[in-house]
Design a protein around this motif. Structure first.
Motif, PDB file in Angstrom:
ATOM      1  N   ALA A  88       0.830  -1.205   0.000  1.00  0.00           N
ATOM      2  CA  ALA A  88       0.000   0.000   0.000  1.00  0.00           C
ATOM      3  C   ALA A  88       0.868   1.261   0.000  1.00  0.00           C
ATOM      4  CB  ALA A  88      -0.943  -0.016   1.191  1.00  0.00           C
ATOM      5  N   HIS A  89       2.065   1.150  -0.562  1.00  0.00           N
ATOM      6  CA  HIS A  89       3.003   2.287  -0.546  1.00  0.00           C
ATOM      7  C   HIS A  89       2.470   3.504  -1.287  1.00  0.00           C
ATOM      8  CE1 HIS A  89       4.467   1.660  -4.689  1.00  0.00           C
ATOM      9  NE2 HIS A  89       4.258   0.380  -4.417  1.00  0.00           N
ATOM     10  N   ALA A  90       1.723   3.312  -2.361  1.00  0.00           N
ATOM     11  CA  ALA A  90       1.185   4.461  -3.105  1.00  0.00           C
ATOM     12  C   ALA A  90       0.196   5.238  -2.232  1.00  0.00           C
ATOM     13  CB  ALA A  90       0.534   3.998  -4.392  1.00  0.00           C
ATOM     14  N   ALA A  91      -0.614   4.537  -1.477  1.00  0.00           N
ATOM     15  CA  ALA A  91      -1.548   5.202  -0.563  1.00  0.00           C
ATOM     16  C   ALA A  91      -0.793   5.894   0.571  1.00  0.00           C
ATOM     17  CB  ALA A  91      -2.550   4.193  -0.005  1.00  0.00           C
ATOM     18  N   PHE A  92       0.281   5.271   1.055  1.00  0.00           N
ATOM     19  CA  PHE A  92       1.120   5.900   2.081  1.00  0.00           C
ATOM     20  C   PHE A  92       1.677   7.220   1.557  1.00  0.00           C
ATOM     21  CE2 PHE A  92       5.413   6.645   3.726  1.00  0.00           C
ATOM     22  CZ  PHE A  92       5.167   6.738   5.087  1.00  0.00           C
ATOM     23  N   THR A  93       2.208   7.195   0.333  1.00  0.00           N
ATOM     24  CA  THR A  93       2.773   8.411  -0.262  1.00  0.00           C
ATOM     25  C   THR A  93       1.693   9.462  -0.468  1.00  0.00           C
ATOM     26  OG1 THR A  93       4.562   7.173  -1.299  1.00  0.00           O
ATOM     27  CG2 THR A  93       4.058   9.336  -2.236  1.00  0.00           C
ATOM     28  N   ALA A  94       0.517   9.049  -0.927  1.00  0.00           N
ATOM     29  CA  ALA A  94      -0.582  10.004  -1.139  1.00  0.00           C
ATOM     30  C   ALA A  94      -1.003  10.658   0.177  1.00  0.00           C
ATOM     31  CB  ALA A  94      -1.766   9.291  -1.787  1.00  0.00           C
ATOM     32  N   THR A  95      -0.997   9.896   1.248  1.00  0.00           N
ATOM     33  CA  THR A  95      -1.414  10.411   2.560  1.00  0.00           C
ATOM     34  C   THR A  95      -0.361  11.319   3.177  1.00  0.00           C
ATOM     35  OG1 THR A  95      -2.730   8.433   2.969  1.00  0.00           O
ATOM     36  CG2 THR A  95      -2.111   9.726   4.897  1.00  0.00           C
ATOM     37  N   THR A  96       0.899  10.937   3.054  1.00  0.00           N
ATOM     38  CA  THR A  96       1.972  11.626   3.782  1.00  0.00           C
ATOM     39  C   THR A  96       2.836  12.548   2.930  1.00  0.00           C
ATOM     40  OG1 THR A  96       3.543   9.836   3.380  1.00  0.00           O
ATOM     41  CG2 THR A  96       2.183   9.679   5.390  1.00  0.00           C
ATOM     42  N   GLY A  97       2.848  12.332   1.625  1.00  0.00           N
ATOM     43  CA  GLY A  97       3.768  13.065   0.762  1.00  0.00           C
ATOM     44  C   GLY A  97       5.176  12.506   0.790  1.00  0.00           C
ATOM     45  N   ILE A  98       5.378  11.362   1.441  1.00  0.00           N
ATOM     46  CA  ILE A  98       6.701  10.752   1.565  1.00  0.00           C
ATOM     47  C   ILE A  98       6.849   9.686   0.490  1.00  0.00           C
ATOM     48  CG2 ILE A  98       8.278   9.468   3.058  1.00  0.00           C
ATOM     49  CD1 ILE A  98       6.613  10.545   5.464  1.00  0.00           C
ATOM     50  N   PRO A  99       7.760   9.886  -0.470  1.00  0.00           N
ATOM     51  CA  PRO A  99       7.975   8.834  -1.469  1.00  0.00           C
ATOM     52  C   PRO A  99       8.666   7.624  -0.852  1.00  0.00           C
ATOM     53  CG  PRO A  99       9.541  10.621  -1.785  1.00  0.00           C
ATOM     54  CD  PRO A  99       8.613  11.044  -0.686  1.00  0.00           C
ATOM     55  N   VAL A 100       8.312   6.442  -1.351  1.00  0.00           N
ATOM     56  CA  VAL A 100       8.896   5.200  -0.858  1.00  0.00           C
ATOM     57  C   VAL A 100       9.757   4.603  -1.962  1.00  0.00           C
ATOM     58  CG1 VAL A 100       8.431   2.887   0.050  1.00  0.00           C
ATOM     59  CG2 VAL A 100       6.897   4.789   0.622  1.00  0.00           C
ATOM     60  N   TYR A 101      10.979   4.241  -1.605  1.00  0.00           N
ATOM     61  CA  TYR A 101      11.915   3.602  -2.520  1.00  0.00           C
ATOM     62  C   TYR A 101      12.158   2.180  -2.022  1.00  0.00           C
ATOM     63  CZ  TYR A 101      12.556   8.392  -3.974  1.00  0.00           C
ATOM     64  OH  TYR A 101      12.327   9.663  -4.416  1.00  0.00           O
ATOM     65  N   PHE A 102      12.340   1.261  -2.946  1.00  0.00           N
ATOM     66  CA  PHE A 102      12.488  -0.138  -2.584  1.00  0.00           C
ATOM     67  C   PHE A 102      13.868  -0.662  -2.943  1.00  0.00           C
ATOM     68  CE2 PHE A 102       7.970   0.506  -2.767  1.00  0.00           C
ATOM     69  CZ  PHE A 102       7.521  -0.198  -1.658  1.00  0.00           C
ATOM     70  N   CYS A 103      14.420  -1.460  -2.030  1.00  0.00           N
ATOM     71  CA  CYS A 103      15.702  -2.121  -2.257  1.00  0.00           C
ATOM     72  C   CYS A 103      15.501  -3.292  -3.204  1.00  0.00           C
ATOM     73  CB  CYS A 103      16.253  -2.663  -0.937  1.00  0.00           C
ATOM     74  SG  CYS A 103      16.714  -1.398   0.226  1.00  0.00           S
ATOM     75  N   PRO A 104      16.533  -3.618  -3.967  1.00  0.00           N
ATOM     76  CA  PRO A 104      16.467  -4.850  -4.765  1.00  0.00           C
ATOM     77  C   PRO A 104      16.326  -6.056  -3.845  1.00  0.00           C
ATOM     78  CG  PRO A 104      18.346  -3.492  -5.409  1.00  0.00           C
ATOM     79  CD  PRO A 104      17.787  -2.888  -4.161  1.00  0.00           C
ATOM     80  N   PRO A 105      15.764  -7.141  -4.350  1.00  0.00           N
ATOM     81  CA  PRO A 105      15.646  -8.345  -3.522  1.00  0.00           C
ATOM     82  C   PRO A 105      17.013  -8.800  -2.992  1.00  0.00           C
ATOM     83  CG  PRO A 105      14.432  -8.594  -5.578  1.00  0.00           C
ATOM     84  CD  PRO A 105      15.220  -7.317  -5.684  1.00  0.00           C
ATOM     85  N   ALA A 106      16.991  -9.367  -1.806  1.00  0.00           N
ATOM     86  CA  ALA A 106      18.186  -9.931  -1.165  1.00  0.00           C
ATOM     87  C   ALA A 106      19.316  -8.919  -0.987  1.00  0.00           C
ATOM     88  CB  ALA A 106      18.688 -11.153  -1.927  1.00  0.00           C
ATOM     89  N   SER A 107      18.958  -7.660  -0.691  1.00  0.00           N
ATOM     90  CA  SER A 107      20.001  -6.662  -0.454  1.00  0.00           C
ATOM     91  C   SER A 107      19.685  -5.822   0.787  1.00  0.00           C
ATOM     92  CB  SER A 107      20.189  -5.772  -1.681  1.00  0.00           C
ATOM     93  OG  SER A 107      18.997  -5.086  -1.982  1.00  0.00           O
ATOM     94  N   PRO A 108      19.495  -6.467   1.940  1.00  0.00           N
ATOM     95  CA  PRO A 108      19.176  -5.703   3.143  1.00  0.00           C
ATOM     96  C   PRO A 108      20.279  -4.737   3.545  1.00  0.00           C
ATOM     97  CG  PRO A 108      19.695  -7.971   3.702  1.00  0.00           C
ATOM     98  CD  PRO A 108      19.620  -7.888   2.200  1.00  0.00           C
ATOM     99  N   TRP A 109      21.505  -4.991   3.124  1.00  0.00           N
ATOM    100  CA  TRP A 109      22.610  -4.094   3.448  1.00  0.00           C
ATOM    101  C   TRP A 109      22.397  -2.699   2.865  1.00  0.00           C
ATOM    102  CZ3 TRP A 109      25.066  -2.248  -0.868  1.00  0.00           C
ATOM    103  CH2 TRP A 109      24.866  -2.964  -2.044  1.00  0.00           C
ATOM    104  N   ARG A 110      21.476  -2.559   1.908  1.00  0.00           N
ATOM    105  CA  ARG A 110      21.182  -1.240   1.336  1.00  0.00           C
ATOM    106  C   ARG A 110      20.409  -0.361   2.313  1.00  0.00           C
ATOM    107  NH1 ARG A 110      21.649  -1.070  -4.400  1.00  0.00           N
ATOM    108  NH2 ARG A 110      21.561   1.151  -4.055  1.00  0.00           N
ATOM    109  N   ARG A 111      19.952  -0.963   3.417  1.00  0.00           N
ATOM    110  CA  ARG A 111      19.308  -0.241   4.517  1.00  0.00           C
ATOM    111  C   ARG A 111      20.078  -0.570   5.792  1.00  0.00           C
ATOM    112  NH1 ARG A 111      15.782  -2.383   6.356  1.00  0.00           N
ATOM    113  NH2 ARG A 111      15.939  -4.394   5.396  1.00  0.00           N
ATOM    114  N   GLY A 112      21.362  -0.305   5.777  1.00  0.00           N
ATOM    115  CA  GLY A 112      22.248  -0.733   6.848  1.00  0.00           C
ATOM    116  C   GLY A 112      21.914  -0.183   8.221  1.00  0.00           C
TER     117      GLY A 112
END
Length: 171
Positions: A88-112
């Motif tokens: 529901a990220h699009a609804a989250f962005t519409a409500t808050t104005g905060i864009p959501v970016y997603f990490c590639p699969p199997a790359s949790p280190w990108r959110r260290g």
């Protein structure tokens, strides 16, 4: 989904505050969870209780309610894993104005910062914990304790000290 490589460079460089990393800490039988958000520059932690489950609409609503408490200058983006809880990220962005970016699969280190912080949370909520028994007041106390813990990466300042400096200079 907007992928991480489209996130502003200022977020990657931690040059500007207001870019957050998020994830769920999963509890007993993979059925319960709490959401965590860590601000990339200050390492400030927000924990969101999810007493009604981790269904996408519940996660969206809970995260939006918490993030709307911050000034817009401190809510520039959120980076998340590609879990179904953020469908529901699009609804989250519409409500808050905060864009959501997603990490590639199997790359949790990108959110260290978030991965490290979630590891610290396991001191309070070991694997297998029934997380809904911990209400928002309890998770706020845990967040406050971690936010007041000095961090080497911050020159031994605490996330709370850094975040407070930002909020007093941005208001």
């Amino acid at each position: 989904m907007v992928m991480l490589d489209q996130r502003p460079a200022e977020a990657d460089e931690r040059a500007v505050a207001g870019h957050w990393e998020g994830d769920l800490v999963i509890g007993r039988d993979h059925k319960t969870a709490i959401a965590t958000l860590v601000e990339r520059t200050t390492r400030y932690l927000v924990i969101v209780a999810l007493p009604h489950g981790r269904w996408p609409e519940r996660v969206r609503e809970a995260l939006a309610n918490h993030m709307q408490a911050f000034p817009s200058s401190l809510t520039r983006s959120a980076t998340w894993v590609q879990g179904s809880e953020m469908s529901a990220h699009a609804a989250f962005t519409a409500t808050t104005g905060i864009p959501v970016y997603f990490c590639p699969p199997a790359s949790p280190w990108r959110r260290g910062s978030n991965e490290n912080t979630n590891g610290l949370l396991r001191q309070y909520f070991p694997k297998g914990t029934d997380l809904p028994v911990h209400d928002q007041d309890r998770v706020n106390m845990v967040a406050a304790e971690l936010n007041h813990r000095p961090r080497k990466t911050l020159g031994w300042d605490s996330p709370a000290e850094r975040f407070t400096t930002l909020t007093t200079t941005n208001n």
